[in-house]
Design a protein around this motif. Structure first.
Motif, PDB file in Angstrom:
ATOM      1  N   ASP A 144       0.801  -1.266  -0.165  1.00  0.00           N
ATOM      2  CA  ASP A 144       0.015   0.109   0.060  1.00  0.00           C
ATOM      3  C   ASP A 144       0.706   1.346   0.070  1.00  0.00           C
ATOM      4  O   ASP A 144       0.484   2.268  -0.604  1.00  0.00           O
ATOM      5  CB  ASP A 144      -0.949  -0.090   1.185  1.00  0.00           C
ATOM      6  CG  ASP A 144      -2.036  -0.966   1.059  1.00  0.00           C
ATOM      7  OD1 ASP A 144      -2.187  -1.732   0.126  1.00  0.00           O
ATOM      8  OD2 ASP A 144      -2.744  -1.116   2.282  1.00  0.00           O
ATOM      9  N   ALA A 145       1.993   1.264   0.821  1.00  0.00           N
ATOM     10  CA  ALA A 145       2.820   2.434   0.626  1.00  0.00           C
ATOM     11  C   ALA A 145       3.325   2.606  -0.244  1.00  0.00           C
ATOM     12  O   ALA A 145       3.524   3.843  -0.973  1.00  0.00           O
ATOM     13  CB  ALA A 145       3.808   2.185   2.017  1.00  0.00           C
ATOM     14  N   LEU A 146       3.948   1.671  -1.236  1.00  0.00           N
ATOM     15  CA  LEU A 146       4.455   1.843  -2.423  1.00  0.00           C
ATOM     16  C   LEU A 146       3.402   2.526  -3.500  1.00  0.00           C
ATOM     17  O   LEU A 146       3.839   3.354  -4.301  1.00  0.00           O
ATOM     18  CB  LEU A 146       4.967   0.587  -3.177  1.00  0.00           C
ATOM     19  CG  LEU A 146       6.308   0.281  -2.706  1.00  0.00           C
ATOM     20  CD1 LEU A 146       6.780  -1.369  -2.910  1.00  0.00           C
ATOM     21  CD2 LEU A 146       7.344   1.192  -3.100  1.00  0.00           C
ATOM     22  N   ALA A 147       2.295   1.884  -3.214  1.00  0.00           N
ATOM     23  CA  ALA A 147       1.164   2.465  -4.167  1.00  0.00           C
ATOM     24  C   ALA A 147       0.770   4.108  -4.126  1.00  0.00           C
ATOM     25  O   ALA A 147       0.593   4.860  -4.992  1.00  0.00           O
ATOM     26  CB  ALA A 147      -0.138   1.600  -4.065  1.00  0.00           C
ATOM     27  N   ARG A 148       0.589   4.300  -2.658  1.00  0.00           N
ATOM     28  CA  ARG A 148       0.378   5.613  -2.198  1.00  0.00           C
ATOM     29  C   ARG A 148       1.401   6.546  -2.290  1.00  0.00           C
ATOM     30  O   ARG A 148       1.197   7.667  -2.991  1.00  0.00           O
ATOM     31  CB  ARG A 148      -0.191   5.425  -0.977  1.00  0.00           C
ATOM     32  CG  ARG A 148      -0.625   6.671  -0.122  1.00  0.00           C
ATOM     33  CD  ARG A 148      -1.182   6.472   1.141  1.00  0.00           C
ATOM     34  NE  ARG A 148      -0.118   6.384   2.058  1.00  0.00           N
ATOM     35  CZ  ARG A 148       0.308   5.068   2.813  1.00  0.00           C
ATOM     36  NH1 ARG A 148      -0.784   4.174   2.399  1.00  0.00           N
ATOM     37  NH2 ARG A 148       1.333   5.073   3.583  1.00  0.00           N
ATOM     38  N   GLU A 149       2.633   6.028  -2.040  1.00  0.00           N
ATOM     39  CA  GLU A 149       3.684   7.382  -2.187  1.00  0.00           C
ATOM     40  C   GLU A 149       4.508   7.101  -3.341  1.00  0.00           C
ATOM     41  O   GLU A 149       5.028   8.556  -3.923  1.00  0.00           O
ATOM     42  CB  GLU A 149       4.504   6.878  -0.932  1.00  0.00           C
ATOM     43  CG  GLU A 149       4.216   6.997   0.510  1.00  0.00           C
ATOM     44  CD  GLU A 149       3.713   8.209   0.788  1.00  0.00           C
ATOM     45  OE1 GLU A 149       4.296   9.292   0.336  1.00  0.00           O
ATOM     46  OE2 GLU A 149       2.810   8.335   1.829  1.00  0.00           O
TER      47      GLU A 149
END
Ligand SMILES: [Zn+2]
Length: 279
Positions: A144-149
């Motif tokens: 999720d962090a890779l997708a969001r950031e």
């Protein structure tokens, strides 16, 4: 030097004479490595300070030690981001970056060291997950962090989990299983990840002192199946998930294990660096 045999996607390499483990399918997208107890970080007896210990890891990834981003790991699922010359948030168990000026590192001694790269954009993540982190869904949080950031699409992610304690050795109490129940994991998942007796293999013999039949009220936790299952549930393609499947507790000559050695245990690093690509 006797080194354990990982699954076929992983290979030992020599870095200035010390062994490091790399995941071949991850390598084209992100320089990375998992260290052993032969590194300075792997021993508590050497008289070197923290900077010196990490210098070796930084040098292996060709960054200055000050550009090797570490966090204060707290067994949670919070994220830190390294970008634009600064690393933000010091208490975290997941670090993400799409800035090639940095390398990211986490340290473990039985917990799962998880490295992820986006083969389209070159963004990377390094995550630390013991049972608490896995119950807190660290693998999904890293995705999720890779997708969001960083704008990553899940189908572009390649994930590699380095050495960590396996179901051959990792005896846990009912509180651990209960932690996963409370976190909302299914009975089917729990039955896959928790078994009644140790599961030694030719690759990973059980550490000494374990009852082969297990003990009442105790479980053996399979952090590898748990990591893989969570990555798949998060949408990562099965063919892009790689597990070294070597147990830290089974291999005292090569790997650091808190379960086996207690407080004097050294640490293993998982480290990765972004390479900028054109999306
Ligand atoms: Zn083991």
């Amino acid at each position: 030097m006797i080194l354990p045999s990982p699954t076929t996607s992983f290979e030992w390499v020599g870095i200035d004479g010390v062994p490091g483990l790399v995941c071949r399918p991850l390598e084209p997208f992100a320089p990375h490595l998992f260290t052993t107890r032969h590194w300075r970080l792997g021993s508590r007896t050497l008289e070197s300070d923290d900077t010196e210990r990490w210098n070796e890891v930084a040098a292996a990834l060709e960054v200055d030690e000050r550009r090797l981003v570490r966090v204060r790991q707290v067994h949670g699922a919070e994220m830190a981001i390294a970008r634009g010359g600064v690393a933000i948030r010091q208490d975290a168990d997941i670090i993400v970056s799409d800035d090639p000026a940095f390398a990211l590192a986490i340290r473990v001694a039985d917990c799962v060291p998880l490295l992820i790269a986006d083969r389209r954009t070159g963004a990377v993540a390094a995550a630390h997950a013991g049972w608490r982190g896995l119950a807190g869904r660290v693998p999904a949080a890293a995705v999720d962090a890779l997708a969001r950031e960083c704008g990553s699409r899940v189908e572009d992610l390649v994930a590699a989990a380095g050495p960590s304690i396996g179901a051959c050795c990792y005896e846990v109490g009912p509180d651990v299983r209960e932690g996963f129940t409370l976190a909302g994991f299914s009975r089917k998942e729990l039955d896959e990840w928790f078994v009644n007796a140790p599961v030694p293999t030719s690759r990973n013999p059980s550490m000494p002192g374990l009852e082969a039949k297990g003990r009442p009220g105790r479980w053996f936790f399979d952090g590898w199946a748990c990591t893989r299952g969570q990555l798949i549930a998060a949408g990562v393609r099965s063919a892009q998930i790689f597990l070294a499947e070597i147990c830290t507790a089974s291999h005292p000559g090569a790997l650091c294990s808190y379960r086996r050695d207690g407080a004097p245990a050294g640490r293993l690093a998982g480290a990765i660096k972004s390479v900028r690509r054109r999306p």
